[in-house]
Design an enzyme around this catalytic site. Structure first.
Site, PDB file in Angstrom:
ATOM      1  CG  HIS A 119     -41.529  -2.472 -49.647  1.00  0.00           C
ATOM      2  ND1 HIS A 119     -41.240  -3.819 -49.711  1.00  0.00           N
ATOM      3  CD2 HIS A 119     -42.186  -2.283 -48.477  1.00  0.00           C
ATOM      4  CE1 HIS A 119     -41.723  -4.420 -48.631  1.00  0.00           C
ATOM      5  NE2 HIS A 119     -42.285  -3.515 -47.863  1.00  0.00           N
ATOM      6  CG  LEU A 120     -37.076   3.808 -48.286  1.00  0.00           C
ATOM      7  CD1 LEU A 120     -36.205   2.999 -47.324  1.00  0.00           C
ATOM      8  CD2 LEU A 120     -36.221   4.845 -49.014  1.00  0.00           C
TER       9      LEU A 120
END
Ligand SMILES: [Zn+2]
Length: 182
Positions: A119-120
């Protein structure tokens, strides 16, 4: 750069810990607003951080349960960048943010809360915001209710994406040609 700074080393979700992977399960539950999911794409989705560093702090996440960047397919990478830049544009338009921190933590040693699903983080920034918002505090005062943030970001993101071509689509350039600059 004077120091390495990671504003996303914070808790993600309220309530008791879930055994399933939330990044896999939440998008499938059909309760996007409740789960603060602002957009679901073909390969990526965007979800607000439950304990945001700033209003608009969200995460752009692959639908596939993968932990390593190296296993992402080209189409996923393309849609990831596409959605991330669209989210930044949406946040800028909705909140007037002056800058962004975009980044990820890989592994617990690096501060990741969820280690097995990429996840960014996209964290909007304003000049001087670190002066009054605690980075690691447990009792953060949220600048805005999350349901309000959800609706604002989701609407802005729809507008931004409508100006662009579909992520990963083969019609690149066509929508851009139709795009009218205001
Ligand atoms: Zn997962």
């Amino acid at each position: 750069m004077k120091y390495l700074w990671a504003p996303w080393r914070i808790q993600y979700f309220k309530g008791p810990p879930r055994k399933d992977c939330i990044f896999c399960s939440l998008p499938r539950e059909g309760r996007d607003r409740e789960h603060r999911i602002v957009y679901q794409g073909q390969r990526m989705f965007a979800i607000l951080n439950t304990f945001p560093y700033n209003s608009g702090h969200l995460m752009v996440v692959p639908r596939r349960h993968v932990a390593d960047l190296g296993v992402l397919e080209d189409a996923e990478i393309l849609e990831w960048i596409h959605l991330t830049t669209a989210a930044m544009e949406a946040i800028r338009e909705a909140y007037g943010s002056e800058g962004f921190n975009v980044g990820a933590n890989f592994g617990r040693a690096a501060g990741a809360g969820i280690t097995d699903h990429l996840h960014l983080h996209v964290v909007p920034r304003w000049v001087g915001d670190t002066n009054f918002i605690p980075v690691l505090g447990e009792d953060k005062v949220l600048p805005e209710d999350l349901s309000v943030t959800h609706d604002r970001i989701a609407a802005a993101l729809r507008t931004v994406l409508a100006r662009r071509t579909p992520a990963g689509g083969s019609t690149a350039g066509r929508a851009n040609a139709d795009r009218s600059e205001e």
